[in-house]
Design an enzyme around this catalytic site. Structure first.
Site, PDB file in Angstrom:
ATOM      1  CB  SER A   1      -0.886   0.026   1.247  1.00 38.39           C
ATOM      2  OG  SER A   1      -1.635  -1.156   1.317  1.00 38.39           O
TER       3      SER A   1
ATOM      4  CG  ASP B   1       2.963 -10.747   8.935  1.00 40.59           C
ATOM      5  OD1 ASP B   1       2.532 -11.576   9.741  1.00 40.59           O
ATOM      6  OD2 ASP B   1       2.616 -10.694   7.738  1.00 40.59           O
TER       7      ASP B   1
HETATM    8  P1  ADP Z   1      -0.098  -4.533   1.926  1.00 38.65           P
HETATM    9  O1  ADP Z   1      -0.292  -3.075   1.829  1.00 38.65           O
HETATM   10  O2  ADP Z   1      -0.678  -5.100   3.177  1.00 38.65           O
HETATM   11  O3  ADP Z   1       1.336  -4.918   1.665  1.00 38.65           O
HETATM   12  P2  ADP Z   1      -0.814  -5.360  -0.780  1.00 38.65           P
HETATM   13  O4  ADP Z   1       0.587  -5.620  -1.190  1.00 38.65           O
HETATM   14  O5  ADP Z   1      -1.850  -6.327  -1.193  1.00 38.65           O
HETATM   15  O6  ADP Z   1      -0.986  -5.233   0.810  1.00 38.65           O
HETATM   16  O7  ADP Z   1      -1.198  -3.919  -1.322  1.00 38.65           O
HETATM   17  C1  ADP Z   1      -2.486  -3.374  -1.090  1.00 38.65           C
HETATM   18  C2  ADP Z   1      -2.898  -2.562  -2.273  1.00 38.65           C
HETATM   19  O8  ADP Z   1      -1.950  -1.522  -2.492  1.00 38.65           O
HETATM   20  C3  ADP Z   1      -2.948  -3.314  -3.572  1.00 38.65           C
HETATM   21  O9  ADP Z   1      -4.161  -4.015  -3.731  1.00 38.65           O
HETATM   22  C4  ADP Z   1      -2.826  -2.201  -4.568  1.00 38.65           C
HETATM   23  O10 ADP Z   1      -4.058  -1.546  -4.734  1.00 38.65           O
HETATM   24  C5  ADP Z   1      -1.858  -1.250  -3.893  1.00 38.65           C
HETATM   25  N1  ADP Z   1      -0.492  -1.505  -4.368  1.00 38.65           N
HETATM   26  C6  ADP Z   1       0.386  -2.408  -3.905  1.00 38.65           C
HETATM   27  N2  ADP Z   1       1.532  -2.364  -4.583  1.00 38.65           N
HETATM   28  C7  ADP Z   1       1.381  -1.414  -5.526  1.00 38.65           C
HETATM   29  C8  ADP Z   1       2.199  -0.890  -6.567  1.00 38.65           C
HETATM   30  N3  ADP Z   1       3.434  -1.325  -6.786  1.00 38.65           N
HETATM   31  N4  ADP Z   1       1.687   0.083  -7.351  1.00 38.65           N
HETATM   32  C9  ADP Z   1       0.450   0.560  -7.144  1.00 38.65           C
HETATM   33  N5  ADP Z   1      -0.369   0.108  -6.198  1.00 38.65           N
HETATM   34  C10 ADP Z   1       0.074  -0.860  -5.393  1.00 38.65           C
END
Ligand code: ADP
Length: 580
Positions: A127, A172
């Site tokens: 995110s 985590d």
């Molecule tokens: P977390 O934030 O818990 O690591 P995620 O990796 O699933 O969870 O990311 C949550 C959301 O953030 C994704 O569904 C997406 O909408 C956005 N996101 C994650 N990585 C990217 C990226 N590289 N570019 C744009 N949006 C992203």
């Protein structure tokens, strides 16, 4: 890395801040974590306090892309009774659209419509990476909206810079740059509750429990819960065991059983692997223990329980402090300030450059993929390294013959003052560290009262097994100060040849050591290393932000408050009735 400026007078500082004319949006994204609501509430209230408009964006980035009712102005009351609620009230989502430029263009349009140029994102590294990308693209997104005739020049000028601040919500604790992420402490509470529950049943039946906890890439939850419950063995992705670990583990379990330990606990992180990258599963461990040792063994997989329930007091406080700091960061940001993440370093909320932390977090995974595990542990940060070192130190039982006895001290350890949760864990660590360093440790019962009466006995490694999970003081504690019994205490120190003193307790412990220190002119027995470890629910010992026991007592207050009706209770400590 930059840190927040020191503030002498917090009240004055807040009074000089103004958010007039600013609009701040807050959203939660990715996996939910207990405590996220506390952060949302703090952003809303701090934002309103400084005169800004604050908007909720519901359902994470999806709500920002879809706009409409997903973006709503928040009021002071709209965040009432939210602090104690688990998960995220404003909703979180994983959003594919936001990963595309088209999606981010729609999101930018929705923000410009409301003149929102400040964003607080609460989520994991994914995110926050998305948030940073959005900020970097912001001016090109505005240009594209202008070209498409969706916004005018005036809107481009008045919304020219997007300020972003992140807060890490993740159970985590897998984000570099912060000692704790929002949600981790609550997840640990859930794990320890389960361990406490199974300990009672396991102890009646002589069982071995294999407990799988969350952590596909990061072993923090497994490591710290192993520390907190004194587990026999722990498997984490950052520390694959060497070949032959099966023999070593079974040997240790049988040794522990031979010492009449009725219960064995093995904790496994979801992502645990061996040195050949092969997953170490709870079932594999169970089959091993059953076939080699014949122990009755059960597997418990905690799963989503760890995300559930109400946030712990620590998470509520952490999230509240981070939320306030996030708004301050937005108010102080200039066009050239990089996006930052609010982190906890020691006991301070600080601001660190967001992308540096994200990159460091990604480097941990890279180091693990390349099997550079020492590097991965180092990158995880100071607190992870310390926890790992402490677990290793306290769980490895050296045979007497292996211990260095040269220059050994005779260290007396005692509890002084009212009991506080955690005192026993502190005694256990002190005893084991003392023994591991080659010293002899003497346990004194009933504080200085026991000391002058000669209630002093050598204590061994195995004597403190299972002490971490027990409340109160197993040594026995008294408030008695040493002042009136100095001669007798000095005599006991001579008799037992005590040449170092560790006092674990509250303000009385502090005062006691002062009295012994002041009596050094008349009693050379007191001219020895003396140390106190603050353990008091009142948290009133000078020189420390936190005393052992304070966090547990705040949690008890929080739980009682949520259990509803006020009742009158009497405690041994307070024979007069107390309102709770
Ligand atoms: P977390 O934030 O818990 O690591 P995620 O990796 O699933 O969870 O990311 C949550 C959301 O953030 C994704 O569904 C997406 O909408 C956005 N996101 C994650 N990585 C990217 C990226 N590289 N570019 C744009 N949006 C992203």
């Amino acid at each position: 890395m930059a840190v927040a400026p020191k503030r002498q007078d917090t009240r004055k500082f807040f009074e000089n801040l103004s958010g007039e004319g600013k609009s701040i949006a807050v959203l939660t994204s990715g996996g939910d974590a207990q405590g996220m609501n506390g952060a949302v509430r703090a952003v809303v209230r701090m934002g309103i306090y400084v005169g800004a408009k604050v908007y909720f964006i519901h359902e994470g980035y999806q709500g920002m892309v879809d706009g409409g009712d997903n973006i709503q102005e928040a009021t002071w009351e709209s965040v009432s009774s939210m602090l104690q609620v688990g998960g995220t009230v404003i909703g979180s989502a994983r959003c594919k659209d936001f990963r595309t430029r088209e999606g981010r263009l729609k999101a930018a349009h929705n923000l410009v419509k409301l003149n929102i140029t400040n964003m607080c994102v609460i989520g994991g590294d994914g995110s926050l990476t998305g948030a940073n990308l959005f900020r970097e693209e912001w001016s090109s997104l505005l240009d594209e909206l202008l070209q498409q005739g969706l916004i005018d020049n005036e809107a481009v000028v008045s919304n020219s810079v997007l300020h972003i601040v992140g807060m890490v919500g993740s159970i985590d604790n897998d984000f570099c740059g912060t000692d704790m992420t929002i949600g981790t402490d609550s997840a640990l509470h859930r794990i320890i509750e389960v361990v406490d529950a199974i300990m009672t049943t396991a102890q009646s039946h002589q069982r071995t429990f294999v407990l799988e906890v969350m952590g596909r890439h990061c072993g923090y939850l497994a490591l710290v819960s192993a520390l907190a419950c004194g587990a026999d063995w722990v498997f984490i992705p950052e520390m694959p065991p060497e070949d032959g670990w099966e023999d070593n583990m079974c040997h240790k379990l049988s040794e522990n059983r031979a010492e009449r330990k009725r219960l064995n606990i093995i904790i496994v992180a979801e992502g645990a692997i061996d040195s050949h990258n092969k997953a170490i599963t709870p079932d594999y461990i169970k089959d091993l223990v059953v076939s080699r040792l014949g122990f009755d063994t059960r597997v418990t997989i905690l799963g989503h329980v760890q995300r559930g329930g109400t946030p712990s007091a620590f998470d509520r406080i952490l999230a509240s402090r981070m939320g306030v700091e996030a708004v301050l960061a937005l108010l102080e940001a200039s066009a050239t300030t990089p996006a930052c993440v609010v982190s906890l370093v020691g006991n301070q909320a600080v601001r660190l450059p967001l992308m540096e932390c994200v990159q460091m977090t990604q480097e941990v995974q890279k180091a693990m993929d390349e099997k550079k595990f020492d590097e991965a542990v180092r990158l995880r940060g100071r607190s992870f390294e310390h926890n790992l070192a402490t677990y290793r130190l306290l769980s490895y039982h050296k045979a007497d013959g292996e211990l260095p006895h040269q220059n050994a001290f005779n260290v007396a350890v005692l509890n002084v003052g009212a009991p506080a949760a955690g005192m026993n864990g502190a005694v256990r660590s002190a005893v084991r560290v003392g023994i591991a360093e080659g010293h002899r440790v003497f346990a004194v019962s009933d504080g200085f009262e026991g000391f002058y009466k000669g209630q002093i006995k050598e204590i061994k490694w195995g004597d403190v097994g299972g002490w971490t999970g027990q409340g109160g003081s197993l040594l026995g504690t008294k408030r008695t100060l040493p002042g009136k019994h100095l001669d007798k205490i000095a005599e006991q120190m001579r008799i037992h040849n005590i040449n170092a003193l560790l006092v674990i307790g509250g303000f009385e412990a502090f005062e006691s050591l002062l009295q012994l220190y002041e009596a050094r002119d008349h009693h050379e027995e007191f001219c020895v290393p003396m140390c106190m470890l603050p353990a008091t629910i009142s948290n009133n010992v000078p020189g420390t932000d936190l005393s052992i026991g304070a966090d547990t007592s705040i949690n008890a207050i929080v739980e009682v408050r949520e259990q509803g009706p006020v009742e009158r209770i009497q405690t041994k400590e307070n024979p007069g009735a107390v309102w709770i």
